[in-house]
Motif scaffolding. Structure first.
Motif, short mmCIF file in Angstrom:
data_model
loop_
_atom_site.label_atom_id
_atom_site.label_comp_id
_atom_site.label_asym_id
_atom_site.label_seq_id
_atom_site.Cartn_x
_atom_site.Cartn_y
_atom_site.Cartn_z
N ARG A 1 44.43 37.89 35.67
CA ARG A 1 43.59 37.42 36.29
C ARG A 1 43.89 38.22 37.35
O ARG A 1 44.60 38.30 38.38
CB ARG A 1 43.12 35.99 36.77
N ARG B 1 44.22 36.11 44.31
CA ARG B 1 43.70 35.83 45.80
C ARG B 1 43.91 35.08 46.49
O ARG B 1 43.40 33.77 47.33
CB ARG B 1 42.07 35.61 45.32
N LYS B 2 44.99 34.43 46.09
CA LYS B 2 45.83 34.05 46.85
C LYS B 2 47.70 34.48 46.74
O LYS B 2 48.33 34.22 45.84
CB LYS B 2 45.62 32.11 46.98
N LYS C 1 50.47 29.38 39.18
CA LYS C 1 49.96 30.11 38.02
C LYS C 1 48.17 30.83 37.34
O LYS C 1 47.91 30.47 36.70
CB LYS C 1 50.31 29.40 36.71
N PRO C 2 47.96 31.58 38.68
CA PRO C 2 46.41 32.02 38.92
C PRO C 2 46.07 32.92 36.76
O PRO C 2 45.31 32.67 36.93
CB PRO C 2 46.05 33.50 39.47
N ASP C 3 47.34 33.89 36.37
CA ASP C 3 46.83 33.85 34.85
C ASP C 3 46.50 33.29 34.77
O ASP C 3 47.24 32.13 33.80
CB ASP C 3 48.35 35.10 34.73
N GLY C 4 45.98 33.73 33.30
CA GLY C 4 45.54 32.82 32.08
C GLY C 4 44.50 32.96 31.27
O GLY C 4 44.06 34.40 31.72
N MET C 5 44.51 33.34 30.14
CA MET C 5 43.26 32.92 29.89
C MET C 5 41.85 32.63 29.85
O MET C 5 42.02 31.59 29.78
CB MET C 5 43.97 33.33 28.09
N ILE C 6 40.36 32.95 29.42
CA ILE C 6 39.45 32.10 30.02
C ILE C 6 38.66 33.05 29.55
O ILE C 6 38.72 33.74 27.74
CB ILE C 6 39.01 33.10 31.29
N GLU C 7 37.19 32.13 29.36
CA GLU C 7 36.07 33.02 28.17
C GLU C 7 35.25 33.69 29.13
O GLU C 7 35.31 33.82 30.22
CB GLU C 7 35.13 31.73 28.02
N LEU D 1 40.92 27.52 46.25
CA LEU D 1 41.37 27.96 46.99
C LEU D 1 41.59 29.46 46.80
O LEU D 1 41.18 30.14 47.36
CB LEU D 1 43.33 27.49 47.16
N ILE D 2 40.93 29.44 44.91
CA ILE D 2 41.10 30.96 45.11
C ILE D 2 39.66 31.18 44.33
O ILE D 2 39.56 32.90 44.72
CB ILE D 2 42.19 30.94 43.54
N ASN E 1 35.82 33.05 35.59
CA ASN E 1 36.39 31.86 35.38
C ASN E 1 37.95 32.45 35.90
O ASN E 1 38.46 31.89 35.35
CB ASN E 1 36.33 31.98 33.34
N ASP E 2 38.14 32.59 37.02
CA ASP E 2 39.80 32.57 37.33
C ASP E 2 39.87 31.32 37.70
O ASP E 2 41.36 30.96 37.71
CB ASP E 2 39.55 33.47 39.26
N MET F 1 39.00 28.68 36.38
CA MET F 1 39.73 28.14 34.29
C MET F 1 40.81 28.45 34.31
O MET F 1 41.51 27.67 34.08
CB MET F 1 38.41 28.50 33.50
N ALA F 2 41.18 29.93 35.31
CA ALA F 2 42.17 30.33 34.39
C ALA F 2 43.45 29.61 35.26
O ALA F 2 44.65 29.24 34.88
CB ALA F 2 42.12 31.50 34.72
N ILE F 3 43.00 29.02 36.83
CA ILE F 3 44.45 28.65 37.63
C ILE F 3 44.25 26.83 37.41
O ILE F 3 45.09 26.49 37.75
CB ILE F 3 43.33 28.40 38.91
N LYS G 1 45.17 23.96 35.37
CA LYS G 1 46.09 23.86 34.40
C LYS G 1 45.76 22.79 33.19
O LYS G 1 46.05 22.35 32.34
CB LYS G 1 47.25 23.73 34.63
#
Ligand SMILES: Cc1cc2nc3c(=O)[nH]c(=O)nc-3n(C[C@H](O)[C@H](O)[C@H](O)COP(=O)(O)O)c2cc1C
Ligand code: SF4
Ligand code: SF4
Lengths: 259, 112
Positions: A47, A50-51, A235-241, B43-44, B75-76, B78-80, B82
């Motif tokens: 992803r 931005r921080k 932890k900004p990375d991750g799977m999304i839709e 924040l992001i 959806n950033d 959604m990713a952040i 948890k």
């Protein structure tokens, strides 16, 4: 004594090789319904970050990321890119300020909702949307005002920035090559635990004579994109839709639509 | 599903992006049962369209109240998050010249 040690090292090496093989076992083969392999994971979980933490990225790690860019495919192998790496915090801060100032001017000229120019700004926006529809797409258009108001940053506080200049004389379609090259670096960076964000707003440096000279944005080079690089906060990375897009699928002499 | 077709009239129209009657921005759905108001999403968010309000247990994330927020349904958030409390449930379409074509539903990666 030395012999047994050598043997031990051999065994260790073999263990490591086995371990490596086990890990790579998930690669280079496909089975229906299998889980993601490591490369797919990086692609799908990446992803935009931005921080960033203040901590600088080790030089070697940046060099390693740049290598991933160097080996990107390009039309006619013309490699129409040139990298500018900026790790000087003051310089990054200055760049940040410059772009914000320019965005304020652009907002004044274009944002009909808030600019004192009112209807003239509306006219400006309509005309420029017809002349440069991609840059005036509503999302970057909105981002101009967000940057002007300090609500969106340029490099998001990243300690390292890679600027990609495009050699305008590259074979066929150099802008495509530059995109591929950049994404190679982005994916490599994420696989190494870094965060990245593409920064198209470096476009604004084309208004600054001083910056053009300093960054080497002169014929035959054009600054097309920047990549912010650093350690992410949280932890900004991750799977999304994401939205599916219709796909035309031609097979057996007819067309199907799939998603 | 939208019609995958752009009329000449649409092609000629550059919409003004402040009228929700004529364009749709991205929108998020926030599950306040799950949200603990940590503020990471705010924040992001690149569109600066999320904020946190309230105190203690009532601290929750909200989307700003603007006719057309700058949400690009990335959806950033959604990713952040948890806690699985937020996701974009409406994707943007600014209509006219910028009308989105050939779109389908929102969906996570599928491992065929
Ligand atoms: C060519 C390009 C330019 C971009 N420019 C910016 C930018 O200037 N500022 C920014 O915050 N994000 C920028 N982005 C990031 C996109 O907003 C982001 O990739 C998109 O919303 C999808 O989210 P994801 O990267 O987290 O999947 C850019 C992305 C690309 C590919
Ligand atoms: S990241 Fe999740 S839990 Fe935290 S404020 Fe946002 S929606 Fe709530
Ligand atoms: S989808 Fe993206 S732009 Fe919209 S609220 Fe979430 S982080 Fe912000």
């Amino acid at each position: 004594m030395t012999e047994t040690m050598d043997k031990e090292i051999d065994v260790q090496d073999e263990d490591e090789a086995q371990e490596q093989k086990r890990k790579l076992g998930e690669m280079y083969a496909w089975q229906e319904g299998m889980s993601w392999n490591p490369v797919e994971r990086v692609i799908l979980e990446r992803r935009s970050v931005r921080k960033y933490k203040d901590r600088q990225v080790p030089e070697k790690l940046v060099r390693r990321v740049l290598e991933a860019g160097r080996f990107a495919p390009s039309a006619g192998n013309s490699q129409p890119w040139r990298f500018v790496v900026v790790r000087d915090r003051e310089m990054i801060e200055e760049m940040e300020k410059y772009v914000r100032l320019r965005c304020r001017v652009l907002k004044f000229l274009l944002n009909w909702q808030e600019s004192p120019l009112g209807r003239l700004a509306w006219l400006n926006s309509q005309v420029s949307a017809r002349l440069i529809p991609n840059l005036m797409h509503p999302i970057p258009f909105g981002a101009i005002s967000l940057i002007a108001d300090g609500k969106l940053k340029l490099f998001h506080g990243a300690p390292t920035v890679i600027l990609i200049l495009m050699d305008r004389r590259g074979a066929a379609k150099p802008a495509v090559d530059v995109g591929i090259c950049g994404q190679n670096m982005v994916l490599a960076a994420h696989s190494l635990g870094l965060g990245t964000c593409w920064v198209g707003f470096v476009e604004v440096f084309k208004f600054g004579t001083k910056w053009k000279k300093k960054l080497g944005i002169e014929w035959p080079y054009r600054l097309v994109e920047g990549i912010a690089l650093g350690y992410p906060v949280g932890k900004p990375d991750g799977m999304i839709e994401r939205e599916l897009r219709e796909i035309d699928w031609w097979e057996d002499g007819r067309k199907r639509i799939v998603f | 599903m939208e019609m995958a077709f752009l009329s000449l009239k649409e092609r000629m129209t550059i919409p003004t992006y402040d009228d929700p009657e004529r364009c749709t921005s991205g929108r998020v759905a926030i599950d306040h049962e799950r949200c603990n108001g940590c503020g990471n999403c705010a924040l992001i968010c690149p569109g600066a369209c999320l904020y946190v309000a309230g105190v203690g247990k009532d601290k929750k994330a909200y989307m700003i109240d603007k006719p057309v927020p700058d949400c690009m349904s990335c959806n950033d958030c959604m990713a952040i998050c948890k806690r699985g409390a937020i996701r974009a449930d409406v994707t943007y379409d600014f209509g006219g010249f910028y009308k989105v074509l050939h779109r389908g539903e929102l969906c996570p990666p599928r491992n065929f």
